[in-house]
Write an enzyme that holds these catalytic residues in place. Sequence first.
Site, PDB file in Angstrom:
ATOM      1  N   GLU A 284       0.862  -1.273   0.102  1.00  0.00           N
ATOM      2  CA  GLU A 284      -0.064   0.035   0.008  1.00  0.00           C
ATOM      3  C   GLU A 284       0.992   1.311  -0.078  1.00  0.00           C
ATOM      4  OE1 GLU A 284      -3.302   2.048   2.831  1.00  0.00           O
ATOM      5  OE2 GLU A 284      -2.050   0.462   3.644  1.00  0.00           O
ATOM      6  N   LYS A 341      -9.886   2.188  -2.610  1.00  0.00           N
ATOM      7  CA  LYS A 341     -10.235   1.552  -1.264  1.00  0.00           C
ATOM      8  C   LYS A 341     -11.694   2.409  -0.740  1.00  0.00           C
ATOM      9  CE  LYS A 341      -8.595   1.138   3.609  1.00  0.00           C
ATOM     10  NZ  LYS A 341      -7.806   1.337   4.498  1.00  0.00           N
ATOM     11  N   CYS A 396      -5.472  -2.726   3.237  1.00  0.00           N
ATOM     12  CA  CYS A 396      -5.247  -2.703   4.588  1.00  0.00           C
ATOM     13  C   CYS A 396      -6.568  -3.182   5.318  1.00  0.00           C
ATOM     14  CB  CYS A 396      -4.762  -1.389   4.881  1.00  0.00           C
ATOM     15  SG  CYS A 396      -4.133  -1.031   6.702  1.00  0.00           S
TER      16      CYS A 396
END
Length: 524
Positions: A284, A341, A396
């Site tokens: 990430e 995300k 994440c």
Amino acid sequence: MAEDGRGAARPDPATWLRRRPRWVVLCIAALAGVLAATGQAPLGWVLPALAGFAGGAVLLVAAQGWRRAALIGQVFGTAYFLLALSWLIEPFMVDIARHGWMAPFALVFMAGGMALFWAGAFAVARAAAGAGAWAAALLAPAMTLAELLRARAFTGFPWASPGHMLVDAQAGQAAAWGGVGLLTLGIMGLAALAAGPWAGRARRAVAMRAAVFLGGGVLCLVPVPEGAPVAGDRPVLRLVQPNAPQRLKWHPDHAPEFYQRQLRYTAAAPDAGAPRPDLVVWPETAVPVRLNDAGGVLARIAQAAGGAPVVLGLLRDEGPRVYNSAVVVGPGGTATEVYDKHHLVPFGEYVPFGDLLARWGIYGLAANAGQGFSAGPGAQLLDLGEGLGRALPLICYEAVFPRDVRAAPERPDFLLQITNDAWFGQVSGPWQHLAQARMRAIEQGLPMVRVANTGVSAMIDARGRVTAMIPLGQAGWRDAPLPAPAPPTGYAMLGDGPAAVLALLLLGLGGRAARRRSHNANSG
């Protein structure tokens, strides 16, 4: 009551607890909560954790009324989460001058907030059981329902669920049918069995108590057998772990070094006789530029990959909005697919009512001001071409939520998590995050590719077993074949529904049985 060796009556533990001052009982509850938390990674002490949960069940039986039960559950849960979530102070230590003062408040308030769900479970179990020892048994379904609610309420925060402690055990494979909720039901049920003889009149032999507790505990300790080697025709993926400390990750003097390190790892020749990787994965926010300005950077990455596609994380702008994205870089250095995300971290990536709170200097840890990052439209698949198939990207925090994995429009060929666990320190946070990623693999029957900035980067098979790893806190790369997917699991098709229905049935039937027994006892 029971008799000691001299024929004198002695109280069972629940009766003994009722005679203690409140502060003594609450101290015991805190100690039991701490003991229960040792089942979480990296300790993974299953038997002590079961003893802690059994202690909580005995304390519940000793509680006189649902209000006292709620207080015991609150203290038990707060102590549990203070230890299990102790890694929460780590993000605030990255910029101590700005955020350090918030660390103890964040941990205490988070632990206390999570414990509210457990306080409710203790209260419900006590109220449903009346005044009898049935409360220990009813705690299992009540805690299961509380954990399912905790995973969803206020965007959800399912870290440190009791079920996670079984990720290494054969019993943990039951997550393929009922998810972590079913595992939590089993753990709390076993704790109730262990607590039962101690919670009522102590008529059973100590040896029998120990046999019930240790016998069930051993079942939770049997490891998952090692799998067969991954077939040689499976695609090979290269995991790249730069190990960039969070305090230096964006520093202008160090960011180029981490970028060059990832380029070297990407271009490195494989071991003698091994094939070139079919896919390279970076973590990430792997590069210190925005996608909008990354043309030259992506070209150099594609050149280093030697024709293999690269998946990496970086930020991108769209007008005034900022997105945390995963990008597929094709052989020509162009971004062929982009995923934004969609499940953001409250107070980490955005601040609720951020523009208002910014007036008092309250910002998100990863946000520069106000509302912070924007959420993408939702789950999507990345088409990585023939041989690799389609991957479900998880950035994440998203790998923590089973519902985010089940939100995929179609069943993917594998799960792909990129993350920056440098925020979580070097003790418990990264290991707990890895355990949750492994649970997602078990639940879905899909392999998981996990690449983390500072670790733990791992290749995980469809039964949650780690087949290759780059250790925590080390820079390096690792080529690993992608394990094959398993058939769709029951959990992939039905989700948390079966565990929730089972818990509700057990709570209702158990409460009815407890009331009937109490009525019969009073009538007699």
